[in-house]
Scaffold this active site. Structure first.
Site, PDB file in Angstrom:
ATOM      1  N   ARG A   1      17.291  17.566   0.954  1.00  0.00           N
ATOM      2  CA  ARG A   1      16.322  16.754   0.290  1.00  0.00           C
ATOM      3  C   ARG A   1      16.040  18.046  -0.377  1.00  0.00           C
ATOM      4  O   ARG A   1      15.990  19.631   0.293  1.00  0.00           O
ATOM      5  CB  ARG A   1      15.423  16.927   2.047  1.00  0.00           C
ATOM      6  CG  ARG A   1      13.607  16.188   1.500  1.00  0.00           C
ATOM      7  CD  ARG A   1      14.032  14.670  -0.124  1.00  0.00           C
ATOM      8  NE  ARG A   1      14.537  13.767   1.145  1.00  0.00           N
ATOM      9  CZ  ARG A   1      14.044  12.609   1.234  1.00  0.00           C
ATOM     10  NH1 ARG A   1      14.517  12.212   0.221  1.00  0.00           N
ATOM     11  NH2 ARG A   1      14.529  11.637   1.962  1.00  0.00           N
TER      12      ARG A   1
ATOM     13  N   GLN B   1      17.688  15.109  -3.866  1.00  0.00           N
ATOM     14  CA  GLN B   1      16.518  14.294  -3.558  1.00  0.00           C
ATOM     15  C   GLN B   1      15.171  14.428  -2.942  1.00  0.00           C
ATOM     16  O   GLN B   1      15.027  15.337  -2.485  1.00  0.00           O
ATOM     17  CB  GLN B   1      17.015  13.492  -2.323  1.00  0.00           C
ATOM     18  CG  GLN B   1      18.346  12.329  -3.020  1.00  0.00           C
ATOM     19  CD  GLN B   1      18.775  11.551  -1.914  1.00  0.00           C
ATOM     20  OE1 GLN B   1      19.756  11.297  -1.381  1.00  0.00           O
ATOM     21  NE2 GLN B   1      18.130  10.328  -0.978  1.00  0.00           N
TER      22      GLN B   1
ATOM     23  N   CYS C   1      17.746   4.124  -3.761  1.00  0.00           N
ATOM     24  CA  CYS C   1      17.593   4.992  -4.639  1.00  0.00           C
ATOM     25  C   CYS C   1      19.170   5.565  -5.505  1.00  0.00           C
ATOM     26  O   CYS C   1      19.131   5.362  -6.386  1.00  0.00           O
ATOM     27  CB  CYS C   1      16.634   5.970  -4.840  1.00  0.00           C
ATOM     28  SG  CYS C   1      16.399   7.009  -2.792  1.00  0.00           S
TER      29      CYS C   1
ATOM     30  N   ASN D   1      13.183   7.619  -8.954  1.00  0.00           N
ATOM     31  CA  ASN D   1      13.305   7.062  -7.138  1.00  0.00           C
ATOM     32  C   ASN D   1      12.812   6.295  -7.116  1.00  0.00           C
ATOM     33  O   ASN D   1      13.029   5.662  -6.206  1.00  0.00           O
ATOM     34  CB  ASN D   1      13.922   8.028  -6.355  1.00  0.00           C
ATOM     35  CG  ASN D   1      12.468   9.612  -6.090  1.00  0.00           C
ATOM     36  OD1 ASN D   1      11.956   9.965  -7.354  1.00  0.00           O
ATOM     37  ND2 ASN D   1      11.894   9.290  -5.471  1.00  0.00           N
TER      38      ASN D   1
ATOM     39  N   HIS E   1      15.785  11.763  -8.641  1.00  0.00           N
ATOM     40  CA  HIS E   1      16.510  12.188  -7.565  1.00  0.00           C
ATOM     41  C   HIS E   1      17.262  12.507  -8.998  1.00  0.00           C
ATOM     42  O   HIS E   1      17.866  11.873 -10.077  1.00  0.00           O
ATOM     43  CB  HIS E   1      17.455  11.197  -6.561  1.00  0.00           C
ATOM     44  CG  HIS E   1      16.118  11.060  -5.899  1.00  0.00           C
ATOM     45  ND1 HIS E   1      15.214  11.673  -4.870  1.00  0.00           N
ATOM     46  CD2 HIS E   1      16.236   9.825  -4.718  1.00  0.00           C
ATOM     47  CE1 HIS E   1      15.051  10.973  -3.955  1.00  0.00           C
ATOM     48  NE2 HIS E   1      16.139   9.881  -4.048  1.00  0.00           N
TER      49      HIS E   1
ATOM     50  N   ARG F   1      21.490  -4.775   2.932  1.00  0.00           N
ATOM     51  CA  ARG F   1      22.458  -4.314   1.486  1.00  0.00           C
ATOM     52  C   ARG F   1      24.104  -4.546   2.644  1.00  0.00           C
ATOM     53  O   ARG F   1      24.557  -5.149   0.969  1.00  0.00           O
ATOM     54  CB  ARG F   1      21.825  -2.788   1.760  1.00  0.00           C
ATOM     55  CG  ARG F   1      21.122  -2.240   1.137  1.00  0.00           C
ATOM     56  CD  ARG F   1      20.816  -1.043   0.694  1.00  0.00           C
ATOM     57  NE  ARG F   1      18.807  -0.855   0.447  1.00  0.00           N
ATOM     58  CZ  ARG F   1      18.848   0.101   0.703  1.00  0.00           C
ATOM     59  NH1 ARG F   1      19.210   1.461   1.193  1.00  0.00           N
ATOM     60  NH2 ARG F   1      17.749   0.387   0.115  1.00  0.00           N
TER      61      ARG F   1
ATOM     62  N   VAL G   1       6.337   2.935  -2.766  1.00  0.00           N
ATOM     63  CA  VAL G   1       7.192   1.748  -3.889  1.00  0.00           C
ATOM     64  C   VAL G   1       6.622   0.886  -4.405  1.00  0.00           C
ATOM     65  O   VAL G   1       6.027  -0.182  -5.504  1.00  0.00           O
ATOM     66  CB  VAL G   1       8.379   1.770  -3.101  1.00  0.00           C
ATOM     67  CG1 VAL G   1       9.350   0.697  -3.810  1.00  0.00           C
ATOM     68  CG2 VAL G   1       8.948   2.867  -2.680  1.00  0.00           C
TER      69      VAL G   1
ATOM     70  N   LYS H   1      25.310   5.304   3.302  1.00  0.00           N
ATOM     71  CA  LYS H   1      24.612   4.631   2.235  1.00  0.00           C
ATOM     72  C   LYS H   1      26.163   4.703   1.254  1.00  0.00           C
ATOM     73  O   LYS H   1      25.730   3.452   0.230  1.00  0.00           O
ATOM     74  CB  LYS H   1      23.492   4.037   1.993  1.00  0.00           C
ATOM     75  CG  LYS H   1      22.838   3.815   3.207  1.00  0.00           C
ATOM     76  CD  LYS H   1      21.315   4.070   3.149  1.00  0.00           C
ATOM     77  CE  LYS H   1      20.418   3.966   4.410  1.00  0.00           C
ATOM     78  NZ  LYS H   1      19.489   4.245   4.268  1.00  0.00           N
TER      79      LYS H   1
ATOM     80  N   THR I   1       0.508  -1.353   0.046  1.00  0.00           N
ATOM     81  CA  THR I   1      -0.319   0.082  -0.215  1.00  0.00           C
ATOM     82  C   THR I   1       0.643   1.827   0.360  1.00  0.00           C
ATOM     83  O   THR I   1       0.352   2.503   0.178  1.00  0.00           O
ATOM     84  CB  THR I   1      -0.824  -0.065   0.703  1.00  0.00           C
ATOM     85  OG1 THR I   1       0.064  -0.483   2.837  1.00  0.00           O
ATOM     86  CG2 THR I   1      -1.987  -0.927   0.995  1.00  0.00           C
TER      87      THR I   1
END
Length: 334
Positions: free
Chosen positions: A238, A156, A129, A318, A245, A100, A15, A216, A12
């Site tokens: 941001r 972003q 992303c 993204n 992005h 990751r 993504v 990351k 929901t």
């Protein structure tokens, strides 16, 4: 590929919705599909291939009989439930940061390191992303000239922070235009008409002064590219953009590569579209990348401050290549 029993965990969310869209648009061979989410989404239905599918509550037993599960339900949820899925024989493609950097979990961008899928043990990680769109462009250059150093600044989109973040931006824009004080609930500062050099919204900064988002990009780039010698420095910001992005990327290579040669290489690279005619104001922009699966690159030029450097401007959706599309592309290889 024979038709598969597929589950989408976090169906929901932004993504999760895009995952369903990509499965449908790419005609992924789905035998049947389970839509999973938290208790809050119980009773909802989502449309998949013209059929209304009820959303089920995610539990430890949700994956019995499921062959492929696409996860976009947050790191904590993935840490808890992905092992149960793998134990039941399901292959998990996880969009969170939970797995990751686990040495036993491949971190995959199909255009870059699809071969790593072969050594999965039930869980495959989808990268961050911002990392995805950058390495799609950098890998062909790395193969040609060996990249030694990367300095990246990101711009972003708010959609990367979720549905509530988008609503907050819309409310703040209205408030500012009506001369009212914007209310901040998701972000630490107003995002309307502003740039915030902090991602994520809380508990972002690590001991070295970089944010977790920046680290990351540092660590994931090395793992995906299969080269720990690449030096990476990142600043992630941001910006008040809905989707898409953008990144300003400076690279230093071991062997000199001209801008013309870089354009030639990138024009042949899978998943990459070169838009580079600045004299006619042609370059990638978020408003053009939104809704598209490719990664766009332009403003390719030789760095005037060093002899073996290039500057590039990289833009991608993204929610698609940066998340849902990359996950589905991994599933297509399984």
């Amino acid at each position: 590929m024979t038709p598969k029993v597929v589950a989408v965990a976090g169906a929901t969310g932004l993504v999760g919705n895009r995952m369903l869209q990509m499965l449908e648009e790419r005609d992924f061979p789905v035998k049947s599909i389970k839509l999973l989410a938290s208790e809050r989404s119980k009773g909802k239905t989502l449309t998949f291939r013209g059929e209304q599918i009820p959303v089920e509550v995610l539990t430890e037993d949700s994956f019995k009989g499921v062959e492929i599960a696409l996860f976009s339900a947050g790191g904590g949820t993935s840490k808890k439930y992905a092992p149960f899925a793998a134990k039941d024989g399901c292959v998990v493609v996880d969009n969170s940061s939970a797995w990751r950097m686990d040495p036993d979990v491949p971190l995959v961008v199909p255009e870059v390191n699809a071969e790593d899928i072969k050594w999965h043990k039930g869980i495959i990680a989808n990268p961050n992303c911002s990392t995805i769109q950058m390495v799609v462009v950098l890998k062909p250059i790395h193969d040609a000239a060996k990249i030694e150093r990367v300095v990246v600044s990101t711009y972003q989109a708010v959609s990367g922070a979720g549905v509530k973040a988008l609503a907050e931006m819309r409310d703040q824009i209205t408030a500012v235009l009506e001369n009212r004080e914007p209310v901040c609930k998701v972000f630490p500062h107003p995002i309307a008409f502003n740039c915030i050099p902090q991602i994520p919204q809380s508990d972002a900064f690590t001991e070295n002064g970089y944010t977790s988002e920046e680290m990351k990009m540092v660590n994931e780039t090395k793992k995906i590219m299969g080269d720990d010698s690449i030096r990476v420095s990142a600043t992630t910001v941001r910006v008040p953009v809905h989707t898409g992005h953008s990144e300003s990327v400076n690279i230093e290579t071991q062997r000199k590569i001209t801008a013309a040669k870089a354009r030639e290489i990138l024009s042949l690279a899978p998943g990459v579209v070169v838009l580079d005619d600045p004299a006619n104001q042609v370059y990638p922009m978020a408003i053009h990348a939104a809704g598209k699966g490719e990664t766009f690159v332009g403003r390719i030029r030789e760095d005037i401050s060093q002899s073996r450097g290039l500057d590039l401007w990289i833009v991608s959706d993204n929610l698609l290549k940066g998340a849902a599309l990359n996950a589905v592309q991994i599933a297509e290889i399984l």
